[in-house]
Design a protein around this motif. Sequence first.
Motif, PDB file in Angstrom:
ATOM      1  N   UNK A 133       0.545  -6.352 -13.473  1.00 30.83           N
ATOM      2  CA  UNK A 133       0.912  -7.535 -12.776  1.00 30.83           C
ATOM      3  C   UNK A 133       1.670  -7.010 -11.730  1.00 30.83           C
ATOM      4  N   UNK A 134       2.071  -7.381 -10.447  1.00 33.54           N
ATOM      5  CA  UNK A 134       1.794  -6.689  -9.262  1.00 33.54           C
ATOM      6  C   UNK A 134       3.277  -7.416  -8.416  1.00 33.54           C
ATOM      7  N   UNK A 135       4.115  -6.791  -8.166  1.00 29.67           N
ATOM      8  CA  UNK A 135       5.523  -7.021  -7.352  1.00 29.67           C
ATOM      9  C   UNK A 135       5.366  -6.938  -5.810  1.00 29.67           C
ATOM     10  N   UNK A 136       6.038  -8.151  -4.920  1.00 30.65           N
ATOM     11  CA  UNK A 136       6.213  -7.959  -3.386  1.00 30.65           C
ATOM     12  C   UNK A 136       7.401  -8.179  -3.408  1.00 30.65           C
ATOM     13  N   UNK A 170       3.079 -12.554   3.501  1.00 35.32           N
ATOM     14  CA  UNK A 170       2.724 -12.125   2.459  1.00 35.32           C
ATOM     15  C   UNK A 170       2.307 -13.142   1.624  1.00 35.32           C
ATOM     16  N   UNK A 171       2.949 -13.828   1.184  1.00 33.48           N
ATOM     17  CA  UNK A 171       2.524 -15.107   0.079  1.00 33.48           C
ATOM     18  C   UNK A 171       1.714 -15.934   0.848  1.00 33.48           C
ATOM     19  N   UNK A 172       1.356 -16.700   2.501  1.00 32.17           N
ATOM     20  CA  UNK A 172       1.437 -17.770   2.221  1.00 32.17           C
ATOM     21  C   UNK A 172      -0.075 -17.345   3.245  1.00 32.17           C
ATOM     22  N   UNK A 173      -0.367 -16.111   3.442  1.00 38.94           N
ATOM     23  CA  UNK A 173      -1.820 -15.433   3.867  1.00 38.94           C
ATOM     24  C   UNK A 173      -2.823 -14.951   2.322  1.00 38.94           C
ATOM     25  N   UNK A 174      -1.966 -14.893   1.780  1.00 39.81           N
ATOM     26  CA  UNK A 174      -2.722 -14.861   0.272  1.00 39.81           C
ATOM     27  C   UNK A 174      -2.814 -15.627  -0.577  1.00 39.81           C
ATOM     28  N   UNK A 175      -1.922 -17.232  -0.607  1.00 43.29           N
ATOM     29  CA  UNK A 175      -1.987 -17.958  -1.939  1.00 43.29           C
ATOM     30  C   UNK A 175      -3.296 -18.354  -2.432  1.00 43.29           C
ATOM     31  N   UNK A 176      -3.586 -18.423  -0.782  1.00 39.99           N
ATOM     32  CA  UNK A 176      -6.089 -19.173  -1.627  1.00 39.99           C
ATOM     33  C   UNK A 176      -6.587 -18.409  -1.949  1.00 39.99           C
ATOM     34  N   UNK A 184       3.782 -11.554  -7.964  1.00 36.84           N
ATOM     35  CA  UNK A 184       4.666 -12.063  -8.194  1.00 36.84           C
ATOM     36  C   UNK A 184       5.703 -11.415  -6.677  1.00 36.84           C
ATOM     37  N   UNK A 185       5.778 -12.525  -6.091  1.00 39.89           N
ATOM     38  CA  UNK A 185       6.401 -12.958  -4.339  1.00 39.89           C
ATOM     39  C   UNK A 185       8.152 -12.360  -4.837  1.00 39.89           C
ATOM     40  N   UNK A 186       9.133 -12.020  -4.459  1.00 40.62           N
ATOM     41  CA  UNK A 186      10.579 -11.972  -5.111  1.00 40.62           C
ATOM     42  C   UNK A 186      11.499 -11.885  -4.118  1.00 40.62           C
ATOM     43  N   UNK A 346       5.482  -7.551  11.422  1.00 41.10           N
ATOM     44  CA  UNK A 346       4.011  -7.533  11.609  1.00 41.10           C
ATOM     45  C   UNK A 346       3.228  -6.579  10.933  1.00 41.10           C
ATOM     46  N   UNK A 347       3.713  -5.775  11.341  1.00 42.14           N
ATOM     47  CA  UNK A 347       2.135  -4.727  11.051  1.00 42.14           C
ATOM     48  C   UNK A 347       3.372  -3.938   9.690  1.00 42.14           C
ATOM     49  N   UNK A 348       4.358  -4.120   8.967  1.00 37.41           N
ATOM     50  CA  UNK A 348       4.776  -4.152   8.366  1.00 37.41           C
ATOM     51  C   UNK A 348       4.477  -4.620   7.527  1.00 37.41           C
ATOM     52  N   UNK A 349       4.454  -5.697   7.230  1.00 41.56           N
ATOM     53  CA  UNK A 349       4.106  -6.990   6.705  1.00 41.56           C
ATOM     54  C   UNK A 349       2.345  -6.719   6.094  1.00 41.56           C
TER      55      UNK A 349
END
Length: 450
Positions: A133-136, A170-176, A184-186, A346-349
């Motif tokens: 499990x990994x968390x952002x 990040x959730x948007x570009x990774x969800x698919x 986990x996106x918190x 955007x660069x940080x993301x």
Amino acid sequence: MQVCDMLARSIALAAAVAVTATAAAPASSPRPDPRILAMVRAVSASHLRAIDERLVGFRTRNDFSEIHSTKTQGVFAARDWLVAQLKKIAATSGGRMTVRLDTYVQPKLSFTPRAVTESSVIATLRGSEPGRVYVMSSHYDDCNGDCTDGLGVAPGADDNASGTSAVLEAARVMAATHFRGTIIFACFDGEELGLWGSAHFAREMAARHVPILADLNNDIVGNSKTHDGRSVFHTLRIFSEALPAGAKPRLVNLLGTENDSPSRELARFIVSTDRLYLPTLHIQEIFRADRFLRGGDQESFQAEGYPAIRFTEASEVFEHQHQNVRVEHGVQYGDLPQYIDPNYLAQSTRANVAALATLALGPAAPTHVHIVLAHLGYTTTLRWRRAADATAYEVLWRKTDAATWQHLRPVGDVTTVTLPISYDDYVFAVRSVDANGLRSVGVFPSPVRK
């Protein structure tokens, strides 16, 4: 003389084993994975700007605005909007993402006016393999000059709408994408007054024995200029603790592990990984748990024994943090959206996406990594157990006074190796490599006698 001859032959044999292991797996430079590169490139500065400005538009996200919240203003209005956005994102995941609230009542403390309801937003993207499990993370609450003021204006554009925007994007570009590990996106509540939301969540995860292998915390990641206007666009800071929870000083001194906590190995992994995908970004490693005598939500994870790091922009501007919005002596105070650089955000993301995707797509790290101390000698023997999806392993090492790894040796698909190097003078780690060339975090070996 006979004993000396036997010792010489033993050393020669150990060196031969090391050379043989090396020859079995020729070195290959890591290359960007096209799946990860696509996610990194999908991050949108315009999306990030829109999210940040929408969060500012709630007027305040102060914890104590919860009883004053309407549909358009206050911390719970922001919370409900975040839930709605993540549910839209979840609809693109093929049923693998779920969204929930982590809500509880924080009791009154000596410095707070009353008890307050805390409500964090948690989106979980289920992976295919258990045990990873990994968390952002980020926090979405904010404050002005008074962190218990639930009525005043508190834009919180950088602290921390920027980090929350990064989590949503990040959730948007990774969800698919289908990942091996669960992500986990918190978006935590209650950070400003004591890391309340993240501490509650991390304790809950630890009580359930959830195997969190990394938390990438984002707090103040959207401004690209110093207080005097100089650009620091190409630099992002990463903070990591020196000693993990439960570390024993005597053992730390004996082994020399003061610079090799799991959080610090995670930071080194992120820096080396992001170099592949963001070659113009310099991630500056800060060897502290957080900024000097300050804190963040990553510490809630570290307190429960989970590896965690913090991303923060290169140069904070204190006129824009925890300030009432005003102009004083010609200086604009307040955490306003005009100071956010969406391209820097955007660069940080992207730095998060590249590292997080590599962790969750790549192989698990080796386990039971040991340095074998059967007898005194001039070589170093390392031993470990195979990891899921690993097809080969690499040994890393550096001098004890070096900050980053200096040497790498591929050793093939083996579980033990002997190197013609003295463990007195170097620090070692072992990492997994999968069929796609993705690497795991390096694991520091613990000593065993046999």
